[in-house]
Design a protein around this motif. Structure first.
Motif, short mmCIF file in Angstrom:
data_model
loop_
_atom_site.label_atom_id
_atom_site.label_comp_id
_atom_site.label_asym_id
_atom_site.label_seq_id
_atom_site.Cartn_x
_atom_site.Cartn_y
_atom_site.Cartn_z
N ILE A 4 -4.15 6.26 -0.20
CA ILE A 4 -4.13 7.54 0.53
C ILE A 4 -3.09 8.54 -0.01
O ILE A 4 -3.36 9.73 -0.06
CB ILE A 4 -3.92 7.29 2.05
CG1 ILE A 4 -4.32 8.50 2.88
CG2 ILE A 4 -2.50 6.85 2.38
CD1 ILE A 4 -5.77 8.77 2.94
N TYR B 89 -8.07 9.05 6.26
CA TYR B 89 -8.92 8.23 5.38
C TYR B 89 -10.40 8.47 5.69
O TYR B 89 -11.24 8.63 4.80
CB TYR B 89 -8.64 6.74 5.59
CG TYR B 89 -7.25 6.22 5.32
CD1 TYR B 89 -6.16 6.63 6.09
CD2 TYR B 89 -7.02 5.27 4.35
CE1 TYR B 89 -4.90 6.10 5.88
CE2 TYR B 89 -5.75 4.74 4.12
CZ TYR B 89 -4.70 5.17 4.90
OH TYR B 89 -3.45 4.65 4.69
N ASN C 227 0.87 -1.17 0.00
CA ASN C 227 0.00 0.00 0.00
C ASN C 227 0.91 1.24 0.00
O ASN C 227 2.13 1.11 -0.21
CB ASN C 227 -0.92 -0.04 1.23
CG ASN C 227 -0.14 -0.27 2.52
OD1 ASN C 227 1.09 -0.34 2.52
ND2 ASN C 227 -0.85 -0.41 3.62
N SER C 228 0.38 2.41 0.28
CA SER C 228 1.21 3.63 0.25
C SER C 228 2.41 3.50 1.18
O SER C 228 3.56 3.76 0.80
CB SER C 228 0.40 4.85 0.68
OG SER C 228 -0.68 5.07 -0.19
N PRO D 255 -1.23 1.99 -4.15
CA PRO D 255 -1.41 3.18 -3.33
C PRO D 255 -2.85 3.68 -3.34
O PRO D 255 -3.53 3.60 -4.36
CB PRO D 255 -0.50 4.21 -3.99
CG PRO D 255 -0.47 3.80 -5.43
CD PRO D 255 -0.56 2.30 -5.43
C1 LIG Z 1 -6.29 -4.33 -0.26
C2 LIG Z 1 -5.86 -2.90 -0.21
N1 LIG Z 1 -4.82 -2.49 -0.94
C3 LIG Z 1 -4.39 -1.21 -0.93
C4 LIG Z 1 -5.02 -0.26 -0.16
C5 LIG Z 1 -4.53 1.17 -0.17
O1 LIG Z 1 -3.96 1.51 1.08
P1 LIG Z 1 -3.43 3.00 1.36
O2 LIG Z 1 -4.60 3.88 1.19
O3 LIG Z 1 -2.94 2.94 2.76
O4 LIG Z 1 -2.36 3.26 0.35
C6 LIG Z 1 -6.12 -0.64 0.63
C7 LIG Z 1 -6.78 0.36 1.47
O5 LIG Z 1 -7.32 0.14 2.48
C8 LIG Z 1 -6.55 -1.99 0.60
O6 LIG Z 1 -7.59 -2.40 1.32
#
Ligand SMILES: Cc1ncc(COP(=O)(O)O)c(C=O)c1O
Length: 375
Positions: free
Chosen positions: A221, A354, A202-203, A219
């Motif tokens: 957020i 978020y 993720n981010s 990514p």
């Molecule tokens: C499976 C999955 N991947 C990626 C993300 C993106 O995470 P972030 O917003 O922390 O980058 C999320 C967000 O909750 C997610 O549930």
């Protein structure tokens, strides 16, 4: 003229996308997470902007979101992160929508639908490496793969997992997740699956764990301009995409001893100038900001006094010269040299940016600025 409105600056989204891009290994591609109405930013315009910027995949939670993107003309492959229901499998195959699989009964339904349509259905399989939420437990992944291998008409395009604490300074658990993920990838190769995309980051993961970028990162957020947490070890500059604005509805001088709003939680200690603004918890503006938050008027901070009600808030503008009815006020975003950030609001509400975005993004009056795509 709406009473309050949300502005979405798509040039900021493009800037943040480039920040992600520049942080990646050369071969790593981007799945833009646009679930939950792009964290309140408007799924379709955000997806169009990301597609234009060079995004490889789009990620949504639910099948209907993927259908909405297809109906809006988006052509990119779409991954449905929460998987899809058996009755949606036909439509998904026909519309090039990929489910995330973590249950064998879903895999069987997808295989069945693929055979009926005489097509091969791409999917991504999710392994739980330590989040304890969705995904095949890493301990039983081998047996899951064995059974998956027997099903005709399927193509494993990707394998994913999800970090539970990549945004914390201590990366011990994340490193354990990466190690388990690598084992899962190796197992899949041994079973003869020929997948193109491994993805776990993720981010926070893509910023702080570059060795976990693999072929794809997800990514969310960061694209919307907020750092995943204040513990990130390698932050990059980001530009907030969302702003919330309104106009002063009434200004009045009130005497000392005047209680303000429901519950009389604030009483003026002296004569004060109070501005009333037409925003409340119905607009996603949290009641937890009562007597705590601030807004910007004429580039200066006006603290909230009294409770946030359903449709109105009251702010102290005693110290601000010449405040008039119809003056623009910024509740989230920049005015003059000051800014109210989602992180600041989140801190006051004991939540994360978020949730602030998802709540404020429900505002029905959304203006999209600086789009690079044509309708
Ligand atoms: C499976 C999955 N991947 C990626 C993300 C993106 O995470 P972030 O917003 O922390 O980058 C999320 C967000 O909750 C997610 O549930």
């Amino acid at each position: 003229m709406p009473l309050s409105w949300v502005e979405i600056d798509l040039s900021a989204l493009r800037y943040n996308f480039m920040q992600v891009r520049q942080h990646l290994l050369r071969e790593t591609q981007i799945l833009g997470v646009v679930k939950s109405d792009a964290y309140g930013h408007g799924m379709v315009p955000v997806a169009k902007e990301l597609a234009q910027s060079g995004c490889r995949f789009l990620g949504v939670s639910k099948y209907w979101e993927a259908e909405k993107l297809r109906n809006a003309g988006l052509k990119l492959p779409i991954l449905v992160l929460l998987g899809i229901e058996p009755e949606e499998m036909h439509g998904a195959i026909a519309q090039n929508i990929r489910p995330v699989l973590f249950r064998l009964d879903h895999a069987r339904s997808l295989s069945h639908a693929a055979m009926k349509l005489q097509k091969t259905a791409p999917f991504h399989v999710k392994v739980d490496t330590g989040m304890g939420r969705l995904g095949v437990p890493h301990e039983t992944f081998s047996s899951f793969l064995g059974q998956l291998k027997e099903l005709p008409g399927l193509h494993m395009e990707g394998i994913l997992s999800h970090f539970s604490a990549a945004d914390e300074a201590d990366k011990t658990h994340s490193e354990l997740q990466v190690a388990r993920f690598r084992e899962a990838l190796q197992l899949a190769r041994e079973y003869g699956f020929n997948f193109s995309y491994a993805h776990i980051a993720n981010s926070a993961g893509l910023l702080d764990l570059p060795h976990a970028q693999f072929q794809l990162v997800r990514p969310g957020i960061m694209l919307y301009g907020s750092p995943p947490s204040d513990e990130i070890l390698h932050p990059v500059p980001l530009r907030p995409v969302m702003a919330l604005k309104t106009r002063v509805m009434q200004v009045k001088q009130v005497p000392a001893g005047q209680p303000i709003g429901y519950g009389k939680t604030f009483t003026t200690p002296r004569s004060m100038k109070i501005a009333t603004l037409p925003v409340g918890y119905d607009d996603g503006y949290s009641r937890l900001l009562s007597n705590q938050g601030a807004v910007l008027i004429k580039g200066q901070r006006a603290p909230l006094v009294g409770r946030v009600s359903m449709n109105l808030i009251t702010v102290d503008v005693t110290h601000i010269q010449n405040v008039c009815e119809e003056d623009e006020s910024v509740l989230l975003g920049q005015q003059g040299t000051d800014r109210i950030s989602a992180e600041e609001m989140a801190c006051l509400c004991k939540t994360i940016s978020y949730e602030i975005f998802c709540s404020l993004g429900r505002n029905r009056n959304r203006h999209f600025l600086n789009a690079s795509f044509s309708e």
